[in-house]
Structure formats: C-alpha cells, structure tokens
Design a protein around this motif. Structure first.
Motif, PDB file in Angstrom:
ATOM      1  N   UNK A  33      60.923  15.102  37.798  1.00  0.00           N
ATOM      2  CA  UNK A  33      61.211  14.310  38.988  1.00  0.00           C
ATOM      3  C   UNK A  33      62.701  14.025  39.095  1.00  0.00           C
ATOM      4  N   UNK A  34      63.323  13.685  37.981  1.00  0.00           N
ATOM      5  CA  UNK A  34      64.756  13.403  37.996  1.00  0.00           C
ATOM      6  C   UNK A  34      65.548  14.628  38.425  1.00  0.00           C
ATOM      7  N   UNK A  35      65.152  15.804  37.900  1.00  0.00           N
ATOM      8  CA  UNK A  35      65.846  17.045  38.256  1.00  0.00           C
ATOM      9  C   UNK A  35      65.707  17.345  39.749  1.00  0.00           C
ATOM     10  N   UNK A  36      64.503  17.125  40.279  1.00  0.00           N
ATOM     11  CA  UNK A  36      64.252  17.393  41.702  1.00  0.00           C
ATOM     12  C   UNK A  36      65.063  16.434  42.568  1.00  0.00           C
ATOM     13  N   UNK A  37      65.069  15.156  42.203  1.00  0.00           N
ATOM     14  CA  UNK A  37      65.813  14.173  43.005  1.00  0.00           C
ATOM     15  C   UNK A  37      67.318  14.445  42.964  1.00  0.00           C
ATOM     16  N   UNK A  38      67.812  14.887  41.820  1.00  0.00           N
ATOM     17  CA  UNK A  38      69.239  15.235  41.721  1.00  0.00           C
ATOM     18  C   UNK A  38      69.577  16.402  42.627  1.00  0.00           C
ATOM     19  N   UNK A  39      68.720  17.412  42.647  1.00  0.00           N
ATOM     20  CA  UNK A  39      68.928  18.559  43.529  1.00  0.00           C
ATOM     21  C   UNK A  39      68.882  18.147  45.002  1.00  0.00           C
ATOM     22  N   UNK A  40      67.916  17.284  45.342  1.00  0.00           N
ATOM     23  CA  UNK A  40      67.812  16.835  46.735  1.00  0.00           C
ATOM     24  C   UNK A  40      69.077  16.094  47.161  1.00  0.00           C
ATOM     25  N   UNK A  41      69.607  15.280  46.271  1.00  0.00           N
ATOM     26  CA  UNK A  41      70.819  14.522  46.591  1.00  0.00           C
ATOM     27  C   UNK A  41      72.015  15.463  46.712  1.00  0.00           C
ATOM     28  N   UNK A  42      72.156  16.371  45.748  1.00  0.00           N
ATOM     29  CA  UNK A  42      73.292  17.303  45.746  1.00  0.00           C
ATOM     30  C   UNK A  42      73.286  18.220  46.959  1.00  0.00           C
ATOM     31  N   UNK A  43      72.099  18.601  47.411  1.00  0.00           N
ATOM     32  CA  UNK A  43      71.986  19.549  48.521  1.00  0.00           C
ATOM     33  C   UNK A  43      71.822  18.853  49.877  1.00  0.00           C
ATOM     34  N   UNK A  44      71.864  17.514  49.877  1.00  0.00           N
ATOM     35  CA  UNK A  44      71.766  16.785  51.127  1.00  0.00           C
ATOM     36  C   UNK A  44      70.408  16.878  51.777  1.00  0.00           C
ATOM     37  N   UNK A  45      69.358  17.004  50.965  1.00  0.00           N
ATOM     38  CA  UNK A  45      68.007  17.126  51.515  1.00  0.00           C
ATOM     39  C   UNK A  45      67.550  15.790  52.081  1.00  0.00           C
TER      40      UNK A  45
END
Length: 342
Positions: A33-45
C-alpha cells in the motif's frame, strides 16, 4: 492522465490491488500500500471524484461529533445546530455522523461517553477538546489508532490533532479592547467580568489580547482593579455588584465568558443611572434582543456555524479524497455587532 492500470504496472500488482488502495478497502499488505500511494503521489494520480464519492457510500463512513451541552453552555447550541445541518448533507453522501452531548464532567460519566464513541469505531472525530484526564486518555487511544481528529472552538495543544477550527481569542480580545476605547472616548476605566474562573483557555487568550491592545494603542483606558476579573458563578452576581461599587468612575464593562448570558441584564440593572458601556462576546438570540433594547452596547461574534460545519467537511475531504487540511488553524471571522446592524 495517469490511470489505475499504469499505477498497477509500475507497482507490479493487479489493478484490483490498486483499486483497493484507492478506495480504502482492506486486504493490501502495508508495504505494498505504501509503495502504491508513493507512486500515485509521484505521478500525480487523482482518482475520479465521483468515483471516490461512490466508494465512500459503499464504505459507509462514520464520524463522531463531541460537544458540551446544558443551560450553562448556551453558545454551543449554534455550533450544534450547524453540525446537525452539515450531517444531514453528508448523510446524502453515505456518511453517518453520531453526536455525543457531554452534560457533565465527572470521570465516570465522561469515561462512559468516550467509550461509547470508541465502540462506534468512527473513521474521524470532531471534538471540543477538554483538558481533563478522561479526554486526554481518549485522545491517546484515538491517536494510537490513527483516527483523524479535528478540534473546534478551543485551540488546545495537549494532543496531536489534524487541525483547529474556531476563534482567534487573542484577536477577539484586541477587538473588544478597541470597542471599549471607542465607547469611552479613549479615556476611562474598564472593568472585567467572567463566568466560573479565569483559568479557561479562551479567557486567558482574550485577556492577553485585551490588555496588550489597551497598552499598545489606548493608554488612556485603564483597567479597574488592575484587571483582576470579577468572577461570578451561576446566578450569583455579587462579585459584579462589588466591582461596580469599588469603581464608581468605571465607564465600560467587558464581560468575557457569559455563562447563561443573564449576566448582561444583571449588569445593566446594577449600573442603573450610570453611563456604562457593556461589551460582550458571541451572538445568541437573547443577545440580539439585548442589543436592540440597549442592554448591551456591542458584541464580538465568532461564526459558530463555521465551527459546527467545517470540521465535518475537513474530515470528509480527508477520508474520501485524501485531501489534508492546508493549514493547522482555521480561524473564524470576528464580526462586531451593535444595535444598528443587529
């Protein structure tokens, strides 16, 4: 626009796993979950707002609203009414708001009420903070569970919380000082009256602003009894009478915390025959009448409607959209009311 499919590919998980994270559903490994949320934040999702609101309906979010209630807490009725109106709006979005009215402060009663709150397993809490042990322990347990909490009306720092919504009491005191100076023509003696005692955070902050403003900008206005307040309890207004007797030259009276607000009529009656300006805080229906009748000269209100509604909206935005509050303190507007605009 970044999609769930792209996030899933980069995280090396299924679209279903990303969907569970987006919609706050259980069943995802915390590290994943942490990895997914970090990706969403970094990619502006940013998930679709309508989709998030639909997901919130399915989650059946539950919020708790804690507030004091009783004849000595008349002001808080306006906050409660605004919160109930907001709760009705949120109900249409699938959110339940449970209200807990605190009527006493003994430990056994408070612990029972606060355990009821915890038993409901709220997703978020809006609370009037109480600097007493049962509430401090309650906040420790909420923070251990990472339950977001918004404080309203009193800005306390004894426990971590998301943010504060309410009055800037120091500034409120400054405004009251300016009103006293206007009413006395920048010269005269002002007495201070308050309910129950001078140890409440709102009284301390207001008096800090009041005395500082007089010192900085209105040196011709002095404080009766050196600024020591006349403290009344219930309907015993003897301290007020004694203040007026000791200070016959007093031309203004600042009533800081008003109890059930009957102190205003008592003050005007006790000062009969004297030219005494009476400055108060808040604006309940009874005060509107007293302004029109000339019992009160002016009052400083603090938007109780905002204090009731905004904490619930902040919690909803956080839980549904992941939107954290932009600042730690949301100070409500201070409005001056006189007979002519009431």
């Amino acid at each position: 626009m970044v999609t769930i499919k792209e996030i899933a590919k980069m995280a090396g998980v299924s679209r279903g796993t990303v969907d569970r994270v987006v919609n706050g559903r259980p069943g995802v490994n915390p590290e994943t979950e942490k990895r997914i949320r970090t990706l969403m934040e970094d990619m502006g999702f940013r998930p679709n707002a309508a989709g998030q609101m639909l997901a919130a309906r399915k989650r059946k979010l539950r919020l708790a609203f804690l507030i004091v209630h009783g004849p000595e807490h008349v002001f808080f009725l306006d906050i409660l009414h605004a919160a109930r109106d907001k709760a009705a709006e949120l109900r249409e979005l699938g959110v339940t708001v449970d209200f807990y009215l605190i009527r006493r402060f003994d430990r056994a009663y408070l612990e029972r009420v606060l355990h009821e709150v915890e038993a409901s397993e709220p997703d978020g809490v809006a609370a009037l903070p109480l600097r007493i042990k049962p509430f401090l322990e309650f906040m420790e347990r909420l923070n251990a569970r990472k339950t977001p909490t918004v404080f309203f009306n009193i800005d306390e720092d004894f426990a971590d919380h998301l943010c504060y919504v309410g009055c800037d009491y120091v500034q409120s005191g400054r405004v009251a000082a300016g009103l006293c100076a206007l009413c006395t023509g920048e010269e005269g003696e002002v007495g201070v009256v308050t309910c129950d005692g001078p140890n409440s955070p709102s009284f301390t902050a207001r008096m800090g602003g009041f005395t500082q403003e007089l010192h900085d900008r209105h040196p011709g206005v002095t404080l009766a009894d050196g600024g020591i307040p006349a403290v009344f309890r219930g309907d015993n207004y003897d301290p007020l009478d004694e203040l007026l007797e000791r200070n016959p030259q007093m031309t203004a009276l600042y009533i800081v915390n008003l109890g059930d607000f009957n102190i205003c009529r008592a003050a005007r009656k006790a000062a009969e025959g004297r030219d005494l300006a009476i400055i108060t805080n808040d604006l309940i229906p009874a005060q509107r009448e007293m302004l029109r009748d000339g019992i009160i000269s002016a009052t400083v209100s603090q938007q109780p409607d905002v204090q009731g509604a905004l904490p619930l909206q902040i919690l909803y935005d956080l839980l549904v959209f992941g939107t954290a509050p932009q600042r730690k303190r949301y100070f409500t507007q201070l409005d001056i009311h006189i007979p002519q605009n009431t």
